[in-house]
Motif scaffolding. Structure first.
Motif, short mmCIF file in Angstrom:
data_model
loop_
_atom_site.label_atom_id
_atom_site.label_comp_id
_atom_site.label_asym_id
_atom_site.label_seq_id
_atom_site.Cartn_x
_atom_site.Cartn_y
_atom_site.Cartn_z
N GLN A 42 41.52 -46.71 26.40
CA GLN A 42 42.54 -46.15 27.29
C GLN A 42 43.55 -47.23 27.67
O GLN A 42 43.31 -48.42 27.46
CB GLN A 42 41.90 -45.54 28.55
N LEU A 49 34.34 -49.43 27.40
CA LEU A 49 35.74 -49.08 27.59
C LEU A 49 36.63 -50.17 27.01
O LEU A 49 36.51 -51.34 27.37
CB LEU A 49 35.98 -48.94 29.10
N PHE A 52 29.81 -46.55 38.22
CA PHE A 52 29.37 -47.54 37.23
C PHE A 52 29.21 -48.91 37.87
O PHE A 52 29.73 -49.17 38.95
CB PHE A 52 30.39 -47.66 36.10
N GLU A 53 28.52 -49.75 37.12
CA GLU A 53 28.51 -51.16 37.43
C GLU A 53 29.11 -51.88 36.23
O GLU A 53 28.75 -51.56 35.09
CB GLU A 53 27.07 -51.62 37.66
N ILE A 54 30.01 -52.81 36.47
CA ILE A 54 30.55 -53.62 35.36
C ILE A 54 29.50 -54.67 35.04
O ILE A 54 29.26 -55.56 35.84
CB ILE A 54 31.87 -54.31 35.76
N TYR A 74 37.08 -60.18 25.90
CA TYR A 74 38.39 -59.86 25.33
C TYR A 74 38.23 -59.60 23.83
O TYR A 74 37.40 -60.20 23.16
CB TYR A 74 39.36 -61.03 25.50
N LEU A 86 30.27 -50.92 30.92
CA LEU A 86 30.03 -50.22 32.18
C LEU A 86 28.68 -49.52 32.11
O LEU A 86 28.46 -48.68 31.24
CB LEU A 86 31.12 -49.18 32.40
N GLN A 143 42.68 -49.01 42.20
CA GLN A 143 42.48 -47.74 41.51
C GLN A 143 41.04 -47.65 41.03
O GLN A 143 40.31 -48.64 41.00
CB GLN A 143 43.45 -47.58 40.34
N LEU A 166 38.39 -46.62 37.81
CA LEU A 166 38.43 -46.88 36.36
C LEU A 166 39.42 -46.01 35.61
O LEU A 166 40.07 -46.44 34.67
CB LEU A 166 37.05 -46.56 35.77
N LEU A 202 45.69 -55.86 40.16
CA LEU A 202 45.01 -54.57 40.14
C LEU A 202 43.56 -54.75 40.58
O LEU A 202 42.83 -55.55 40.00
CB LEU A 202 45.06 -54.02 38.71
N PRO A 260 34.77 -49.71 39.83
CA PRO A 260 34.20 -49.13 38.62
C PRO A 260 33.55 -47.77 38.83
O PRO A 260 32.35 -47.60 38.71
CB PRO A 260 33.16 -50.19 38.19
N GLU A 308 41.02 -62.63 35.26
CA GLU A 308 40.25 -61.63 36.00
C GLU A 308 39.17 -62.33 36.80
O GLU A 308 38.57 -63.29 36.33
CB GLU A 308 39.58 -60.67 35.03
N TYR A 319 35.88 -61.25 39.80
CA TYR A 319 35.19 -60.19 40.52
C TYR A 319 35.35 -60.41 42.02
O TYR A 319 35.41 -61.54 42.50
CB TYR A 319 33.69 -60.23 40.20
N GLU A 344 31.48 -56.00 43.64
CA GLU A 344 31.31 -55.15 42.44
C GLU A 344 32.64 -54.73 41.84
O GLU A 344 32.68 -54.08 40.81
CB GLU A 344 30.52 -53.89 42.81
N GLU A 345 33.71 -55.08 42.50
CA GLU A 345 35.01 -54.66 41.99
C GLU A 345 35.66 -55.75 41.15
O GLU A 345 35.27 -56.90 41.18
CB GLU A 345 35.91 -54.27 43.16
N LYS A 346 36.66 -55.33 40.42
CA LYS A 346 37.33 -56.23 39.49
C LYS A 346 38.73 -56.51 39.99
O LYS A 346 39.41 -55.60 40.47
CB LYS A 346 37.43 -55.50 38.14
#
Lengths: 336, 336
Positions: free
Chosen positions: A182, A296, A316-318, A323, A332, B182, B184, B296, B300, B321, B323, B326-328
């Protein structure tokens, strides 16, 4: 930043993730060898079933760091590397620490026992992320303890467990992941991935037991679903469809040595150990309780388009990210 | 994995990114000290303007690795650490390599010159990611060369440049980033971020020169826009709105020592150096040519909801990137 056991184990875990899924049916495992307190000699991983284990790759690389022109350099076979190191280490590893994400294997299979190799090389300490519950391979810790090697367990255990999870799942039943691409804003329309990501998907197809795809995708896209980008093996395919009639000219039906099943019985999935699902957004809601991962592939662009996942509601959990060229690969894990 | 200059520089770059934006108006800089070939002694970064530079933090940590109970441990002031190390190093660094993402500074400002400190400690080699073009600080390479210290330039130069880019931009004009959260699948509806991410956003508000927000967001959400989660400074605010009439009971108008401007003149942005934009999806299309980054924050999970970015068409590069729990946190640089 603290330079401690967690730091080195984290290097081992990240290295192993590069080969996640590609080691099937083996687990992804990473290994770091440190001389003295913090001299990094090697950061290696197991890359493919039948090839040397992570420990063997790391111990070899560590020895070569000090003996760059040694004949060991020319050896690639596990048995030969084991034999050579046991004969020629001359105590090189006695002041080394070996970090390994999974308990070293204790059995002789396609490759010899890593626990035995480590026992012979006598490192100062072995730091282990997660124990091995596999009946065939476990016992490595016991072997090392009997040889009086200092052992530390459960270093970054949660992270080591997440690395191991796909193996635990396919080893005891079925591991299912849904692969999708996506844009940043969740659009799935049009061509999204670059060629490097496509080649990666083909390398996954080369490994899986079964590729599950929706009937509508087959009818609309007329795909081949092979692994031609890497000259790999085309996986068996299950087309999920109530309507069993398909235009047999669609290329996926013409791949030699491939089985194609057309079915709407998802219980058939349990006959397989390692399954990738592609391009069946409409099936996701039905499948979501069975799904282990979404893999993803995110292209960092914003584009107008439809959002295939918008009608789902999943947490989900990352567990990891890599890359592929400029794109992002996000592992995920579904929270249950 | 190769354990070489790139490997060590990458550790320095990743460490520096943890403090990206938080070092404003200084650049984010990382430094790694390696003894001999590959013994990692320190991985440190510059954390906040006025606090010690990355090199000072790393050289201090490296010395303490071998002298854990030395009185140096108690020193936090840059001048004192410089003075102490110059007096007491006793050649400790002579077999060390110093990896630094940016040319060491050559001037005495809030902290003394790093180039001078390194010159006195005489490491075996200094490996530099990117040169400093800042007129006040540059000249460090020259100073080191004159002291006969071996120097290697341009190690991971592209990555070091991306790390430096916000600094280059706010130093020569205006750096603008749009912060958004946002799921996922790109949904922006409802509460998305956890408290840890909120605290991070407050730490950014504490640093920026100006927070730009849309009039509709102000009218609907009635926000405070302060930095209370970290007991920080509330930033000045520009409300982008043609209609200048607002309910003055909205909390953001009642923060002491804050300026609030209501305007629809985006040229006013150029009067500021470091600007964060929040919650103005409708403004994004107008702003997109001026935007440097989108920051961003991705939770997840998959949720039904509206996709704020769907009407845009922008290409990005993922420059880093991290963490937050738990978020990115994804640093996206607009491709121009």
């Amino acid at each position: 930043m603290k330079i401690n056991n967690d730091f080195f184990m984290n290097l081992a875990i990240n290295e192993a993730w590069k080969y996640q899924f590609l080691t099937y049916p083996n687990p992804a495992v990473g290994c770091v060898v440190v001389k003295g307190d913090s001299e990094i000699l090697a950061i290696e991983a197991h890359k493919e079933a039948g090839m040397p284990h992570a420990e063997v790759n790391a111990l070899k690389a560590a020895f070569l760091k000090y003996h760059p022109n040694d004949v060991l350099k020319t050896l690639n076979d596990s048995f030969k590397i084991h034999e050579y190191l046991i004969k020629n280490h001359k105590g090189f590893f006695n002041d080394c620490k070996v970090y390994v994400t999974l308990e070293p294997c204790n059995h002789i299979g396609k490759t010899p026992s890593c626990a035995n190799l480590i026992k012979e090389l006598k490192p100062n300490k072995v730091i282990i992320g997660h124990e091995d519950s596999n009946n065939d391979a476990k016992g490595g810790i016991e072997t090392l303890k009997l040889a009086d090697i200092d052992i530390e367990l459960d270093c970054l255990k949660k992270e080591a467990y997440e690395l191991l999870y796909p193996f635990l799942k396919w080893n005891s039943g079925t591991f299912i992941f849904y692969k999708m691409a996506q844009t940043l804003n969740g659009s799935v329309d049009g061509a999204i991935s670059a060629n490097q990501a496509k080649a990666y998907v083909h390398s996954l197809r080369d490994k899986i037991d079964l590729l599950l795809i929706g009937g509508n995708t087959v009818r609309t896209d007329k795909p081949t679903l092979d692994a031609r980008y890497i000259a790999g093996r085309a996986p068996n395919v299950m087309i999920y469809s109530k309507n069993k009639i398909f235009d047999r000219k669609i290329p996926l039906f013409h791949i030699p040595n491939r089985e194609v099943v057309i079915s709407d019985d998802l219980f058939k999935l349990l006959d397989h150990k390692f399954i990738m699902v592609e391009g069946t957004y409409t099936l996701l809601d039905t499948l979501k309780e069975k799904l282990d991962y979404i893999l993803l592939i995110v292209n960092p662009k914003i584009r107008k388009g439809s959002n295939a996942l918008n009608d789902l509601d999943i947490d989900f959990e990352i567990v990891h990210e890599n890359y592929i060229g400029e794109e992002k690969l996000v592992f995920l894990k579904r929270k249950s």
